[in-house]
Design a protein around this motif. Sequence first.
Motif, mmCIF file in Angstrom:
data_model
loop_
_atom_site.group_PDB
_atom_site.id
_atom_site.type_symbol
_atom_site.label_atom_id
_atom_site.label_comp_id
_atom_site.label_asym_id
_atom_site.label_seq_id
_atom_site.Cartn_x
_atom_site.Cartn_y
_atom_site.Cartn_z
ATOM 1 N N ARG A 109 36.543 10.791 25.885
ATOM 2 C CA ARG A 109 36.498 12.843 25.091
ATOM 3 C C ARG A 109 38.243 12.799 25.707
ATOM 4 O O ARG A 109 38.270 13.080 24.331
ATOM 5 C CB ARG A 109 35.641 12.759 25.825
ATOM 6 C CG ARG A 109 35.320 14.392 25.043
ATOM 7 C CD ARG A 109 34.633 15.360 25.362
ATOM 8 N NE ARG A 109 33.792 14.957 26.886
ATOM 9 C CZ ARG A 109 34.160 15.572 28.105
ATOM 10 N NH1 ARG A 109 33.348 17.078 27.663
ATOM 11 N NH2 ARG A 109 33.318 14.892 29.044
ATOM 12 N N VAL B 36 48.633 12.501 16.875
ATOM 13 C CA VAL B 36 48.495 12.118 16.268
ATOM 14 C C VAL B 36 49.274 13.747 14.757
ATOM 15 O O VAL B 36 49.959 13.321 13.834
ATOM 16 C CB VAL B 36 47.679 11.840 15.043
ATOM 17 C CG1 VAL B 36 46.749 11.898 13.649
ATOM 18 C CG2 VAL B 36 46.905 10.452 15.183
ATOM 19 N N GLY B 37 49.070 14.453 15.625
ATOM 20 C CA GLY B 37 49.207 15.750 15.200
ATOM 21 C C GLY B 37 50.787 16.404 15.395
ATOM 22 O O GLY B 37 51.572 16.662 14.107
ATOM 23 N N HIS C 22 40.252 10.727 23.285
ATOM 24 C CA HIS C 22 40.290 10.371 22.019
ATOM 25 C C HIS C 22 41.343 12.331 21.825
ATOM 26 O O HIS C 22 42.320 12.262 20.409
ATOM 27 C CB HIS C 22 38.962 11.300 21.608
ATOM 28 C CG HIS C 22 38.149 9.826 21.306
ATOM 29 N ND1 HIS C 22 37.698 9.094 20.412
ATOM 30 C CD2 HIS C 22 38.639 8.673 21.553
ATOM 31 C CE1 HIS C 22 36.873 8.055 20.204
ATOM 32 N NE2 HIS C 22 37.429 7.323 21.851
ATOM 33 N N ARG C 23 41.023 13.390 22.311
ATOM 34 C CA ARG C 23 41.222 14.739 22.098
ATOM 35 C C ARG C 23 42.806 14.194 22.420
ATOM 36 O O ARG C 23 43.674 14.513 21.975
ATOM 37 C CB ARG C 23 41.317 15.410 23.448
ATOM 38 C CG ARG C 23 41.871 16.803 23.829
ATOM 39 C CD ARG C 23 41.528 17.394 24.577
ATOM 40 N NE ARG C 23 41.481 17.447 25.651
ATOM 41 C CZ ARG C 23 43.029 17.686 26.208
ATOM 42 N NH1 ARG C 23 44.076 18.050 25.343
ATOM 43 N NH2 ARG C 23 43.175 17.289 27.727
ATOM 44 N N GLU C 24 43.564 13.367 22.821
ATOM 45 C CA GLU C 24 44.837 13.225 23.504
ATOM 46 C C GLU C 24 45.378 12.291 22.186
ATOM 47 O O GLU C 24 46.867 12.250 21.488
ATOM 48 C CB GLU C 24 45.351 12.628 25.333
ATOM 49 C CG GLU C 24 45.070 13.721 25.398
ATOM 50 C CD GLU C 24 45.332 13.340 27.134
ATOM 51 O OE1 GLU C 24 45.855 11.991 27.597
ATOM 52 O OE2 GLU C 24 45.307 14.293 28.291
ATOM 53 N N ALA C 25 44.763 11.650 22.138
ATOM 54 C CA ALA C 25 45.404 11.119 20.919
ATOM 55 C C ALA C 25 45.631 11.060 19.528
ATOM 56 O O ALA C 25 46.590 11.423 18.890
ATOM 57 C CB ALA C 25 44.342 9.583 20.237
ATOM 58 N N TRP C 26 44.974 12.115 19.201
ATOM 59 C CA TRP C 26 45.006 13.431 18.202
ATOM 60 C C TRP C 26 46.084 14.182 17.900
ATOM 61 O O TRP C 26 46.594 14.251 17.181
ATOM 62 C CB TRP C 26 43.804 14.363 18.063
ATOM 63 C CG TRP C 26 42.013 13.113 16.996
ATOM 64 C CD1 TRP C 26 41.038 13.012 17.123
ATOM 65 C CD2 TRP C 26 42.771 12.607 16.107
ATOM 66 N NE1 TRP C 26 40.529 11.871 16.980
ATOM 67 C CE2 TRP C 26 41.152 12.240 15.347
ATOM 68 C CE3 TRP C 26 43.744 13.168 14.680
ATOM 69 C CZ2 TRP C 26 40.695 11.773 14.755
ATOM 70 C CZ3 TRP C 26 42.892 12.647 14.015
ATOM 71 C CH2 TRP C 26 41.824 11.740 13.391
ATOM 72 N N ILE C 27 46.327 14.564 19.533
ATOM 73 C CA ILE C 27 46.996 15.653 19.780
ATOM 74 C C ILE C 27 49.030 14.485 19.172
ATOM 75 O O ILE C 27 49.590 15.278 18.840
ATOM 76 C CB ILE C 27 47.122 16.099 21.239
ATOM 77 C CG1 ILE C 27 46.407 17.400 20.916
ATOM 78 C CG2 ILE C 27 49.044 17.071 21.112
ATOM 79 C CD1 ILE C 27 46.229 17.327 22.912
#
Length: 92
Positions: free
Chosen positions: A12, A22-23, A15-20
């Motif tokens: 979890r 990508v942002g 995934h959160r840090e990967a989306w950050i």
Amino acid sequence: MVKKETGDPRFRVAHREAWIGVGLALFNFIWWFGFAYGLGSRPVEEYTYIWGLPDWFFYSCVLGFVVVAVLVVIVVRFFFTEVPFEEEEGAQ
């Protein structure tokens, strides 16, 4: 195929840090594209210069790098968490 373990909280966090990440990459591209093609689409005679560089290049590449580098430092320092890589004992 990699099996996603839903019980492990490290997934979890990852995934959160990967989306950050990508942002941040999208923000960097939008910043660069906006200044490079927004200001760079004018005729050359209308360019203004900062430190000997065309303003579109300065804002998109020089200032954009500084802004994104500062954002990455802030995000890593305040939003990312350290996750141990070792397996827990007894978990298999």
